[in-house]
Design an enzyme around this catalytic site. Structure first.
Site, PDB file in Angstrom:
ATOM      1  N   LYS A 125      -7.536 120.420  73.250  1.00  0.00           N
ATOM      2  CA  LYS A 125      -8.125 119.260  72.363  1.00  0.00           C
ATOM      3  C   LYS A 125      -8.452 120.046  71.222  1.00  0.00           C
ATOM      4  CE  LYS A 125     -12.648 118.114  73.392  1.00  0.00           C
ATOM      5  NZ  LYS A 125     -13.495 117.570  71.677  1.00  0.00           N
ATOM      6  N   VAL A 179     -10.132 123.444  69.120  1.00  0.00           N
ATOM      7  CA  VAL A 179      -9.801 124.443  70.207  1.00  0.00           C
ATOM      8  C   VAL A 179      -9.315 126.104  69.501  1.00  0.00           C
ATOM      9  CG1 VAL A 179     -10.345 123.600  72.054  1.00  0.00           C
ATOM     10  CG2 VAL A 179      -8.066 124.184  71.332  1.00  0.00           C
ATOM     11  N   LYS A 221      -5.647 126.034  67.866  1.00  0.00           N
ATOM     12  CA  LYS A 221      -4.054 125.917  68.587  1.00  0.00           C
ATOM     13  C   LYS A 221      -3.038 126.085  67.297  1.00  0.00           C
ATOM     14  CE  LYS A 221      -4.219 120.797  69.107  1.00  0.00           C
ATOM     15  NZ  LYS A 221      -5.364 121.011  68.684  1.00  0.00           N
ATOM     16  N   THR A 222      -3.500 126.098  65.978  1.00  0.00           N
ATOM     17  CA  THR A 222      -3.292 126.376  64.749  1.00  0.00           C
ATOM     18  C   THR A 222      -3.133 128.230  65.339  1.00  0.00           C
ATOM     19  OG1 THR A 222      -3.444 124.694  63.139  1.00  0.00           O
ATOM     20  CG2 THR A 222      -2.881 126.779  62.615  1.00  0.00           C
ATOM     21  N   ASP A 253       1.318 117.796  63.611  1.00  0.00           N
ATOM     22  CA  ASP A 253       0.185 117.486  63.429  1.00  0.00           C
ATOM     23  C   ASP A 253       0.095 117.341  61.886  1.00  0.00           C
ATOM     24  OD1 ASP A 253      -2.061 116.500  63.040  1.00  0.00           O
ATOM     25  OD2 ASP A 253      -3.424 118.919  64.226  1.00  0.00           O
ATOM     26  N   CYS A 274     -31.670 135.407  69.111  1.00  0.00           N
ATOM     27  CA  CYS A 274     -30.655 136.383  70.882  1.00  0.00           C
ATOM     28  C   CYS A 274     -30.995 135.266  72.251  1.00  0.00           C
ATOM     29  CB  CYS A 274     -32.280 137.259  71.300  1.00  0.00           C
ATOM     30  SG  CYS A 274     -30.916 138.709  69.647  1.00  0.00           S
TER      31      CYS A 274
END
Length: 355
Positions: free
Chosen positions: A33, A36, A38-39, A62, A297
């Protein structure tokens, strides 16, 4: 040894070391997707492969190229040596633009054969992208590299790209069937379109070009379906949409006969033990913290619990058959060779959740 320890010993190693060790691999696709990582994963995998292979090439398919940003150097359409390496190169290419420029050039030259070939491309749905992919693969195959890592576009585009060899093989089978059945008509049509100037040569040129492309596609398709030569690394983050799309990707890859047995989960909050201790400390001391600190937190712990749920689902789905590698969320961007090198080590020596 306990039953749990025996079970753990039978599980696939939670790293990408299996890819580094598989010296027969020639094509490694990295996809998932959008957004996320990929590169970053592709670059890190390229860095690790460069440590054991003679010549490694990273290719971005891409249209929104990011390799230049990841390595902090200009990368073009030709293999560009990566600073700090003598055996790692990268290139950013858009095959569809390459083919379009060839067609424009042919039209400028009034080349009847290329015009006919262009018309044929436009007559079969999806074949224009498929032919672009064919040109890309021919270009890459002519280069002298031991292994090629593809940084692909988001899932939908990647699945189309990987289905092109099958689409083209079916399309060319139809073209050859028509050629055998209507060879005379094709010859007459070629004569009309060529203005009577050596129609036999024009027809032979067109069919020769088709046969050349068909041969490349058949070879590529055979290699893609050979797990000894090709594998696909699925990249995701521990969120519902990403895990869901990863499952769809795994299923589609199986349909195309493409090997996939590695999943990288990026942006994981580490380590689990510290998160539990922080949660206990926060519950005991929250009332004494400033409101802003309480909100920070609380949000961090909520996200950690959400991630734990989806990481658990990921291991439930793939843990028995896939190498599932968890990559930590850092407090800085992973850009430049100086940061990519240490981060890439975690692909083969992952963070130990038990420490």
């Amino acid at each position: 040894m306990t039953a749990n320890e025996i079970d753990d010993a039978d599980l696939p190693d939670p790293s990408l070391k299996n890819i580094i060790d598989q010296t027969t691999l020639q094509w490694v696709f990295v996809g998932g997707k959008g957004g996320v990582g990929k590169t970053t994963t592709s670059c890190c995998l390229g860095v690790q492969l460069a440590m054991s292979r003679k010549k490694v090439l990273l290719v971005s398919t891409d249209p929104a190229h990011n390799l230049s940003d990841a390595f902090c150097q200009k990368i073009g359409r030709e293999p560009t040596p990566i600073n700090g390496f003598d055996n790692l190169c990268a290139m950013e290419i858009d095959a569809s633009q390459e083919v379009a420029s060839e067609i424009d050039s042919a039209e400028d030259e009034n080349d009847i054969f290329n015009q006919m070939f262009s018309d044929l491309q436009n007559s079969i749905p999806g074949i224009d992208e498929a032919m672009s992919f064919s040109e890309l693969m021919k270009q890459v195959q002519q280069l002298d590299f031991d292994v090629v890592v593809f940084d692909t576009a988001p899932t939908g585009h990647t699945l189309r790209l990987l289905s092109f060899p099958t689409i083209l093989e079916k399309a060319f089978a139809k073209v050859w069937e028509l050629k055998d059945r209507f060879g005379g008509l094709i010859g007459q049509a070629t004569a009309l379109m060529s203005g009577g100037n050596n129609p036999a040569a024009a027809q032979e040129q067109m069919l020769g070009k088709l046969e050349e492309t068909r041969a490349v596609i058949a070879k590529v398709n055979a290699q893609f379906q050979d797990p000894a030569k090709t594998t696909f690394v699925c990249v995701c983050i521990p969120e519902f949409l990403s895990i869901y799309e990863t499952e769809r990707l795994v299923q589609e890859l199986s349909k195309y006969g493409i090997d996939s047995h590695n999943i990288v989960v990026n942006q994981v909050l580490f380590p689990e033990k510290d998160a539990e201790e922080l949660s206990e400390w926060y519950e005991a001391n929250a009332s004494g913290l400033p409101k802003e600190a309480q909100e920070i937190c609380s949000k961090m712990l909520a996200r950690k619990r959400m991630q734990d749920k989806y990481i658990g689902q990921c291991f439930d789905l793939y843990g028995d058959d896939f190498h599932v590698t968890l990559m930590p969320l850092l407090d800085h961007e992973v850009r430049g060779v100086e940061k990519l090198k240490p981060f890439s080590e975690l692909l083969v020596n992952p963070v130990d959740l038990e420490e």
